[in-house]
Design a protein around this motif. Structure first.
Motif: not given
Length: 171
Positions: A27, A85, A2, A88, A91, A96, A98-101, A21
């Motif tokens: 956040r 995680t 973020v 969050l 989505s 779209e 998330y980076d971790h996905e 973010t």
């Protein structure tokens, strides 16, 4: 992620944060908890509690309960601010992510069908978003994260299908 701590501000531990973010009000709201991640550090993320946040130029100036002086703030330069995680929201847009996905997805060439490697990281820059592709031999290549190149992402199949421009992997 973020935000990223850019530098200290003043003498009381306030830090200037580069916002990463689309919901900074939520956040960085007083009382919220963020995780501090030091690049290249082997230590676990440390929880920071937001006391205040205010806009200043292109940054947010943020005060954390755990950072009470300039020396402590200076030591955080370059640190990443992340959320857990599970904190969050899902989505609402199927295109779209998330980076971790994305990290860990197999990268498959749609034209040739061969597996090229895996997503090692996601980089956000002024020039756009990039997938860091770890290809054969452990070499890393930046792949523009645009629909013309990354043509499909399936989290269920843990795969990103790409149509790479000729020579991209040779750079």
């Amino acid at each position: 992620m973020v935000g990223r701590i850019a530098k200290s501000h003043g003498l009381t531990g306030e830090v200037a944060v580069e916002i990463r973010t689309d919901d900074p009000e939520r956040r960085f709201a007083p009382g919220s908890t963020l995780l501090l991640r030091m690049p290249k550090a082997k230590q676990a993320d440390k929880a920071l509690h937001v006391l205040s946040a205010r806009e200043h130029a292109s940054h947010l100036l943020v005060t954390f309960a755990e950072v009470m002086d300039r020396a402590a703030a200076d030591s955080l330069r370059g640190a990443l601010l992340v959320v857990r995680t599970e904190d969050l929201p899902p989505s609402e847009d199927p295109d779209e992510f998330y980076d971790h996905e994305l990290v860990g997805l197999r990268i498959v060439d749609r034209a040739g069908g061969g597996e090229l490697g895996e997503v090692a990281d996601v980089v956000h820059s002024a020039g756009g978003d990039w997938l860091v592709a770890r290809v054969e031999g452990g070499r890393e290549v930046l792949v523009p994260f645009v629909a013309a190149i990354v043509v499909e992402v399936s989290l269920a199949e843990k795969t990103a299908w790409v149509e790479l421009p000729e020579g991209l992997l040779d750079l």
